[in-house]
Design a protein around this motif. Structure first.
Motif, PDB file in Angstrom:
ATOM      1  N   MET A 128      -4.851 -21.859  17.252  1.00 34.28           N
ATOM      2  CA  MET A 128      -5.841 -21.084  16.514  1.00 34.28           C
ATOM      3  C   MET A 128      -6.990 -20.616  17.404  1.00 34.28           C
ATOM      4  SD  MET A 128      -8.235 -22.356  13.374  1.00 34.28           S
ATOM      5  CE  MET A 128      -9.582 -21.335  12.760  1.00 34.28           C
ATOM      6  N   LEU A 129      -7.203 -19.301  17.426  1.00 35.59           N
ATOM      7  CA  LEU A 129      -8.341 -18.675  18.105  1.00 35.59           C
ATOM      8  C   LEU A 129      -9.006 -17.774  17.081  1.00 35.59           C
ATOM      9  CD1 LEU A 129      -6.526 -17.668  21.428  1.00 35.59           C
ATOM     10  CD2 LEU A 129      -7.884 -19.717  21.020  1.00 35.59           C
ATOM     11  N   SER A 130     -10.244 -18.065  16.750  1.00 35.79           N
ATOM     12  CA  SER A 130     -10.830 -17.463  15.558  1.00 35.79           C
ATOM     13  C   SER A 130     -11.382 -16.057  15.731  1.00 35.79           C
ATOM     14  CB  SER A 130     -11.937 -18.375  15.015  1.00 35.79           C
ATOM     15  OG  SER A 130     -12.938 -18.575  16.003  1.00 35.79           O
ATOM     16  N   ASP A 131     -11.715 -15.653  16.963  1.00 38.24           N
ATOM     17  CA  ASP A 131     -12.296 -14.328  17.127  1.00 38.24           C
ATOM     18  C   ASP A 131     -12.002 -13.769  18.514  1.00 38.24           C
ATOM     19  OD1 ASP A 131     -14.353 -15.257  19.011  1.00 38.24           O
ATOM     20  OD2 ASP A 131     -15.376 -16.093  17.262  1.00 38.24           O
ATOM     21  N   SER A 132     -12.362 -12.507  18.716  1.00 41.69           N
ATOM     22  CA  SER A 132     -12.036 -11.796  19.954  1.00 41.69           C
ATOM     23  C   SER A 132     -12.714 -12.399  21.173  1.00 41.69           C
ATOM     24  CB  SER A 132     -12.429 -10.317  19.825  1.00 41.69           C
ATOM     25  OG  SER A 132     -11.667  -9.672  18.838  1.00 41.69           O
ATOM     26  N   ASP A 133     -13.951 -12.880  21.010  1.00 44.46           N
ATOM     27  CA  ASP A 133     -14.665 -13.455  22.150  1.00 44.46           C
ATOM     28  C   ASP A 133     -13.954 -14.705  22.674  1.00 44.46           C
ATOM     29  OD1 ASP A 133     -16.595 -11.491  22.056  1.00 44.46           O
ATOM     30  OD2 ASP A 133     -18.013 -12.694  20.875  1.00 44.46           O
ATOM     31  N   VAL A 134     -13.492 -15.548  21.772  1.00 48.09           N
ATOM     32  CA  VAL A 134     -12.783 -16.758  22.185  1.00 48.09           C
ATOM     33  C   VAL A 134     -11.445 -16.399  22.820  1.00 48.09           C
ATOM     34  CG1 VAL A 134     -11.660 -18.863  21.343  1.00 48.09           C
ATOM     35  CG2 VAL A 134     -13.944 -18.259  20.535  1.00 48.09           C
ATOM     36  N   ILE A 135     -10.757 -15.427  22.260  1.00 46.82           N
ATOM     37  CA  ILE A 135      -9.495 -14.971  22.854  1.00 46.82           C
ATOM     38  C   ILE A 135      -9.731 -14.490  24.278  1.00 46.82           C
ATOM     39  CG2 ILE A 135      -7.707 -13.186  22.746  1.00 46.82           C
ATOM     40  CD1 ILE A 135      -7.965 -13.366  19.666  1.00 46.82           C
ATOM     41  N   HIS A 136     -10.767 -13.714  24.470  1.00 47.56           N
ATOM     42  CA  HIS A 136     -11.085 -13.205  25.812  1.00 47.56           C
ATOM     43  C   HIS A 136     -11.364 -14.354  26.773  1.00 47.56           C
ATOM     44  CE1 HIS A 136     -12.700 -10.646  28.972  1.00 47.56           C
ATOM     45  NE2 HIS A 136     -13.784 -11.428  28.998  1.00 47.56           N
ATOM     46  N   SER A 137     -12.137 -15.340  26.325  1.00 44.43           N
ATOM     47  CA  SER A 137     -12.480 -16.472  27.190  1.00 44.43           C
ATOM     48  C   SER A 137     -11.241 -17.275  27.569  1.00 44.43           C
ATOM     49  CB  SER A 137     -13.492 -17.377  26.486  1.00 44.43           C
ATOM     50  OG  SER A 137     -14.741 -16.722  26.353  1.00 44.43           O
ATOM     51  N   VAL A 138     -10.368 -17.530  26.605  1.00 43.53           N
ATOM     52  CA  VAL A 138      -9.146 -18.302  26.880  1.00 43.53           C
ATOM     53  C   VAL A 138      -8.248 -17.542  27.850  1.00 43.53           C
ATOM     54  CG1 VAL A 138      -7.019 -19.197  25.848  1.00 43.53           C
ATOM     55  CG2 VAL A 138      -9.229 -19.595  24.723  1.00 43.53           C
ATOM     56  N   ALA A 139      -8.074 -16.250  27.619  1.00 37.23           N
ATOM     57  CA  ALA A 139      -7.235 -15.452  28.515  1.00 37.23           C
ATOM     58  C   ALA A 139      -7.815 -15.436  29.934  1.00 37.23           C
ATOM     59  CB  ALA A 139      -7.105 -14.027  27.972  1.00 37.23           C
ATOM     60  N   LYS A 140      -9.128 -15.302  30.043  1.00 41.92           N
ATOM     61  CA  LYS A 140      -9.782 -15.277  31.358  1.00 41.92           C
ATOM     62  C   LYS A 140      -9.542 -16.578  32.112  1.00 41.92           C
ATOM     63  CE  LYS A 140     -14.274 -15.841  31.638  1.00 41.92           C
ATOM     64  NZ  LYS A 140     -15.748 -15.597  31.572  1.00 41.92           N
ATOM     65  N   LYS A 141      -9.676 -17.703  31.428  1.00 44.01           N
ATOM     66  CA  LYS A 141      -9.520 -18.998  32.089  1.00 44.01           C
ATOM     67  C   LYS A 141      -8.060 -19.307  32.418  1.00 44.01           C
ATOM     68  CE  LYS A 141     -13.803 -20.049  32.456  1.00 44.01           C
ATOM     69  NZ  LYS A 141     -14.439 -20.145  33.805  1.00 44.01           N
ATOM     70  N   ILE A 142      -7.132 -18.846  31.603  1.00 38.09           N
ATOM     71  CA  ILE A 142      -5.715 -19.020  31.933  1.00 38.09           C
ATOM     72  C   ILE A 142      -5.384 -18.239  33.198  1.00 38.09           C
ATOM     73  CG2 ILE A 142      -3.371 -18.421  31.190  1.00 38.09           C
ATOM     74  CD1 ILE A 142      -4.168 -19.278  28.376  1.00 38.09           C
ATOM     75  N   LYS A 143      -5.914 -17.035  33.312  1.00 38.03           N
ATOM     76  CA  LYS A 143      -5.705 -16.251  34.543  1.00 38.03           C
ATOM     77  C   LYS A 143      -6.339 -16.943  35.742  1.00 38.03           C
ATOM     78  CE  LYS A 143      -5.566 -11.712  32.258  1.00 38.03           C
ATOM     79  NZ  LYS A 143      -6.307 -10.431  32.067  1.00 38.03           N
ATOM     80  N   GLN A 144      -7.520 -17.515  35.539  1.00 36.55           N
ATOM     81  CA  GLN A 144      -8.238 -18.163  36.643  1.00 36.55           C
ATOM     82  C   GLN A 144      -7.500 -19.396  37.159  1.00 36.55           C
ATOM     83  OE1 GLN A 144     -12.331 -19.163  35.719  1.00 36.55           O
ATOM     84  NE2 GLN A 144     -12.480 -20.647  37.387  1.00 36.55           N
ATOM     85  N   TYR A 145      -7.005 -20.229  36.246  1.00 39.17           N
ATOM     86  CA  TYR A 145      -6.427 -21.516  36.642  1.00 39.17           C
ATOM     87  C   TYR A 145      -4.902 -21.493  36.759  1.00 39.17           C
ATOM     88  CZ  TYR A 145     -11.076 -23.480  35.941  1.00 39.17           C
ATOM     89  OH  TYR A 145     -12.425 -23.751  36.039  1.00 39.17           O
TER      90      TYR A 145
END
Length: 289
Positions: free
Chosen positions: A99-116
């Motif tokens: 569960m990801l409730s909004d666009s900002d959280v989706i963006h943050s999760v995607a950014k960190k998956i790319k980073q790590y």
């Protein structure tokens, strides 16, 4: 199309590991205060199938077996802080995203998956609870499709979720499931596990594992029970756990399908709540005695 009937035995948490590396699985999802779905179900499933679970919470829900009465979103900044804390210390092999409730959280999760760059990413595009309550803001679906799904090794939509992702009517038959395969491939994930559990008139519960150049059909007899709360969370977490232990995708999905089937078979052994109760994540503790 290949057909596999999932009769494989449940992998032992100790004896069947394919490597000596601790199979750490990070679940990124919302909390279910009733304990049947979300982070709670993920941790149970990962643990029961032999993985080590860590977590990042994206939202808090006031929830039980009868429904969701409130959702409190965690800020994207604090989601990132949790992700940095986990990834900077733990050797995360597989990530399960729920569960990801909004666009900002989706963006943050995607950014960190790319980073790590974890080795495996499993995305369960959670949009609607078993009770029918909306868990993902409609405006966030486009962000999910553009930013997160292309990072996934496998996504695990049920039929209503697949319908929402590609803007078609909810499939009512297996033939209609097959008809949307091309559109699901265009979402950009490496593979798609299209779950057919909502075809309640079918005597079997049939899922389609859609690979880039082939389709595998996984079918098990349908189990009559109302205790199916958290099935999607549980299945996707089990798949991530098996991937972290070194299984190839097809094997991880087959083992995950077997695990959730057994958890549903044993669900009525629990007496939890007055609505749609949870599956029995730790059935093996009793059946192996």
């Amino acid at each position: 199309m290949s057909t596999f009937v999932t009769t494989a035995p449940l992998a032992s948490p100790v004896l069947n590991k394919l490597s000596t590396i601790t199979p750490i699985v990070l679940t990124i999802a919302g909390s279910d205060s009733g304990g049947g779905a979300g982070i709670q179900a993920d941790i149970k499933a990962i643990s029961a199938t032999g993985g080590y679970a860590c977590s990042v919470i994206t939202a808090l829900t006031a929830q039980n077996t009868q429904g969701v009465t409130g959702i409190y979103s965690i800020s994207s900044e604090f989601v990132e802080q949790q992700l940095d804390a986990v990834f900077s210390d733990l050797n995360v092999i597989a990530v399960k995203v729920g569960m990801l409730s909004d666009s900002d959280v989706i963006h943050s999760v995607a950014k960190k998956i790319k980073q790590y760059s974890p080795q495996y990413v499993v995305v369960d595009p959670v949009m609607v609870a078993t009770s029918g309550d909306l868990l993902l803001q409609a405006s966030a679906i486009d962000s999910l499709k553009s930013e997160l799904l292309p990072l996934a090794d496998v996504i695990t939509p049920n039929l209503p979720e697949a319908s929402a992702l590609i803007s078609v009517k909810v499939p009512k038959t297996e033939d209609e499931m097959t008809a949307i395969i091309g559109e699901l491939r265009q979402l950009g994930a490496k593979s798609v596990l299209l779950k057919g559990g909502h075809l309640e008139k079918d005597e079997n519960s049939t899922d389609l594992l859609i690979l880039s150049d082939s389709i595998e059909r996984l079918s098990t007899p349908r189990i009559e029970t109302r205790n199916t709360h958290g099935t999607g969370c549980t299945l996707s977490s089990a798949i991530a756990s098996y991937l972290a232990q070194g299984h190839k995708l097809q094997a991880a999905v087959t083992l995950g399908k077997h695990y959730i089937t057994q958890a549903i078979i044993h669900a009525d052994e629990l007496n939890v709540g007055q609505g749609h109760g949870p599956v029995n994540h730790f059935f093996a503790l009793h059946t192996q005695e």
